[in-house]
Design a protein around this motif. Structure first.
Motif: not given
Length: 755
Positions: A582-585, A593-594, A609-612, A618-625
């Motif tokens: 939702d746009g925040s850490k 929290v997921i 493991r594969l998906y994450i 890995a060093d850039e922020d990502m939006e959980w989807n």
RNA sequence: GCCGGGGUGGCGAAACUGGUCAUACGCGCCUGACUUAAAAUCAGGUGUCCCCGCGUGGGGCGUGAGGGUUCGAGUCCCUCCCCCGGCACCA
């Protein structure tokens, strides 16, 4: 052919690894020659404040891929795990959820350990540690005592940051934009006696040694900013009335002739003496009282109009010999430099704003070459090329030369010298909270501050009912624990009731992992010298000015005490990006929290493991989807089907030199090896393996199909170790986690040339 | 203001030291197969605009904006815009 059932496959191999202690790495025997290829893989240890979230999953899966990759490339890999189980996060979790911190902490640790095992991470469980266990904090106390003896831990009264909500002092590193970085409450300024570590003694070295470590540039920049070294000069201004010389720090000694007034910070110890018995005394002291009470956030607001008060006294400008008025103003900070400044309104914006407000003279002493010195009261910003004007015999010199010449002249006069100033402050580490490592000090009326003898360690944190924060240390009301005989004179003594910040615990845990069961000492020097510096550290950049700086300080100080033989803890550092939702850490307080549990149940650990790692760099922020995880499940099913078909349909055998599938397999081996090993890039190897499997799906018989299937399985193993192990077995092989990493045939990698 | 990082399809992103067709791999979407139906699975398509004889066809434009270097630029240089992070009344 059976369907792919992650739960069955994953359970099977996790049991094998646990039974065999497959990822335990014993220390080398003392007689053994040091093994050349050893690798210390470390990820920042978690706070057991609840359960793991996807940020942890990213962090530890990254470490896991590196661990498998290094192991299979012939390295002896140390990959331990522990829990940062003291401190505010764990204690606040206990307060929130009810119950005793120990009970909540240990429950959370058990839960996190279960999650870690369920994700199949290759951890050396024989080295597990937790900061709140007496076997660990005994040595935290022991190290504190060594630092205390060396003068690196001391107690003094100082202005500190107080969080009214958490009811404790915070380190500067724990205050972000004037707020507590844990709870967000606005921090108050208080004058309190506190424990500090003398990290400033290492300011120069902490800065200098950034050049010798392989860290991200942005992290080094953050630490450089934080240390904030400036070169300049200390200049003495004479106060004839008091027969005193007062030093100021300046980076612009070239503007000395333009210093038209002098300012002391309100807290400057000289202020009361300066105005004692004068007619301005009452007014000045009132100003001091008002501004000392002001919240730090309010005081440093740069948009605020400047305030100040004239003392009626004058200091002598050493360059001009002229008397300049002494003011007291809160835009001068006691903590930086000397707490006093020479004010040069023509060339400093703040001094200029102050001069204009109070009608003080402005004198230009630096100008662009050829430009006339301005008679008016004007602010002249710094330019690249400028020369001194109206500065006696220094007039006409370029500014940089003028600066040197003036400092040189001052030195000859005995009224100045080159000086360096730092922004870095000593690390305040005592906390008025319960859930932390007790500080092993006893206060005695006759002997003063007495260290607890090593033999009496650990000073056990007593189990108390009322542990909640109350402004003063909860342990201070526990008389039974508090009152002890003085270790020195046996007279009545009282224990230190404050506890240590949890960052003390985490400043040396990477050393304890090397020798986690030692009952004689915190660690054996030969073992830490063998494993450290950490070969690859992985963790969040939020620790750039906290943990990552404190640990460097600890290592430098312990090195000086002869406890270890290196000067930097972490040779190479990588920051994983934030996993946002939702746009925040993700964080517990935001309620976004997921956790991995539901995902693992639904899709299996290998897919998670594969998906994450597939989601992006890995060093850039990502939006959980969550949508995309289906793609990984499809990939694993396809891999399962194709490899099983190959296992049934094709035998190993000779492969034609121009076989396209075999060539593709070799290219994939080369790409995955280069991406993980050299480029430290973890998403593209998955794409490359998917390409190989897509191609393999078109022909599943023949020797090259078998070769390609084996390549796909062996390459995917660091990411999806369970399914890889199972498929490896179906291909008639065994123990993939111990197999050498595949090597591409360079002859097959040549690309066609083109015009 | 100073320092650091970034801007590529509907979305997450590839393209490594300037070089094969920019958008691999995946998500989503569309079409088809299987099915009574759906899900799952499998096969194909999917930057944009245009042209024709509609094909394994041809062409223009496309990596925040504008210039430049080069045989060749997402990649190098200059100017600018936007986003994220650190420091900041630090003398």
């Amino acid at each position: 052919m059976e369907h792919y059932q992650p739960e069955t496959v994953e359970g099977k191999w996790q049991r094998v690894w646990a039974d065999e202690r497959a990822f335990s790495t014993p220390n080398p025997a003392p007689s053994e020659q040091p093994l050349e290829r050893h690798f210390y893989m470390l990820e920042m240890l978690p706070y057991p404040s609840g359960e793991l979230h996807m940020g942890h999953v990213l962090n530890y899966t990254l470490g896991d891929v590196v661990t498998h990759f290094r192991r299979r490339n012939g390295w002896i890999v140390l990959r331990p795990m522990g829990y940062d189980s003291f401190g505010l996060p764990a204690e606040n979790a206990a307060i929130r959820e009810g119950g005793h911190p120990r009970q909540i902490t240990e429950r959370n640790i058990a839960n996190i350990r279960r999650q870690m095992r369920r994700l199949g991470w290759a951890i050396d469980w024989d080295r597990e540690l937790a900061a709140h266990e007496p076997e660990y904090y005994r040595w935290t106390q022991w190290l504190f005592l060594r630092l205390f003896e060396a003068g690196h831990a001391y107690r003094r009264e100082a202005p500190v940051n107080w969080c009214p909500n958490d009811q404790t002092v915070l380190a500067r590193e724990q205050v972000v934009d004037g707020r507590c970085n844990r709870c967000g409450a606005e921090v108050e300024a208080r004058q309190l006696e506190q424990w500090f570590f003398r990290i400033t003694a290492y300011a120069d070295e902490l800065l200098e040694d950034l050049g010798s470590i392989d860290w991200p540039e942005r992290t080094k920049a953050i630490q450089r900013n934080w240390i904030g070294r400036s070169e300049g000069a200390e200049v003495l201004f004479r106060l004839p009335d008091l027969d005193l010389d007062v030093p100021v720090f300046t980076t612009r000694a070239d503007t000395l002739f333009g210093a038209t007034f002098f300012v002391l910070a309100p807290e400057h110890p000289l202020v009361p003496r300066l105005v004692a018995g004068t007619e301005t005394e009452a007014e000045v002291l009132l100003y001091v009282r008002r501004n000392a009470a002001k919240a730090a956030a309010e005081r440093i607001d740069p948009d605020k109009e400047k305030t100040g008060v004239f003392t009626g006294r004058y200091a002598t400008n050493p360059a001009t010999g002229e008397p300049v008025p002494i003011w007291v103003a809160d835009y001068v900070l006691m903590e930086y430099g000397t707490g006093a400044i020479m004010a040069v309104p023509a060339h400093d914006e703040r001094d200029f704003a102050f001069a204009r407000r109070f009608g003080l003279p402005v004198r230009q002493v630096v100008a662009a070459p050829g430009a006339e010195a301005d008679e008016g009261s004007r602010y002249v910003p710094h330019a690249d090329e400028e020369v001194l004007v109206d500065s006696g015999r220094f007039s006409g010199l370029p500014a940089a030369d003028g600066r040197r010449a003036i400092v040189e002249w001052l030195r000859g006069e005995g009224s100045g010298a080159p000086a360096v100033s730092f922004r870095l402050r000593d690390w305040s580490f005592s906390r008025q909270r319960y859930w932390g490592c007790p500080i092993p000090i006893v206060y005695c009326e006759t002997c003063g501050m007495v260290p607890v003898p090593d033999a009496d360690l650990p000073v056990i944190l007593p189990e108390i009912e009322n542990y909640r924060p109350k402004g003063e240390p909860p342990l201070a009301s526990n008389e039974a624990w508090l009152n002890v005989p003085c270790p020195s004179c046996a007279g009545p003594g009282r224990r230190e009731a404050e506890t240590m910040d949890t960052f003390v615990d985490s400043s040396w845990y990477f050393l304890r992992y090397c020798d986690p069961h030692d009952e004689e000492k915190p660690f054996a020097r030969e073992l830490v010298d063998y494993w450290l510096p950490v070969s690859q550290y992985i963790g969040g950049i939020d620790h750039a000015t906290g943990h990552l700086l404190y640990s460097r300080f600890f290592v430098k100080a312990l090195n000086e005490l002869g406890l270890l033989g290196f000067r930097e803890p972490f040779a190479r550092l990588f920051h994983q990006g934030w996993v946002q939702f939702d746009g925040s850490k993700m964080s517990k307080s935001r309620g976004n929290v997921i956790g991995p549990d539901d995902l693992v149940r639904q899709y299996g650990a290998d897919a998670v493991r594969l998906y994450i790692l597939f989601m992006g760099p890995a060093d850039e922020d990502m939006e959980w989807n969550e949508g995309g995880i289906e793609g990984m499940v499809r990939f694993l099913r396809r891999l399962w089907r194709v490899v099983n078909e190959v296992a049934d349909a094709s035998e190993a055998g000779a492969i034609a030199a121009d076989d396209a599938l075999a060539r593709k397999a070799h290219e994939t081996i080369a790409k995955v090896t280069d991406d993980i090993g050299r480029r430290f890039q973890f998403n593209t190897p998955i794409a490359a393996i998917q390409e190989l499997v897509n191609e393999l799906g078109r022909t599943t018989n023949g020797p090259s199909a078998r070769f390609a299937a084996e390549a796909a399985v062996t390459l995917v193993q660091p990411y999806a170790p369970h399914v890889a192990e199972e498929l490896w077995e179906r291909l008639g092989r065994e123990r993939l986690w111990e197999q050498p990493w595949p090597v591409a045939d360079p002859a097959l990698l040549e690309r066609e040339s083109f015009e």
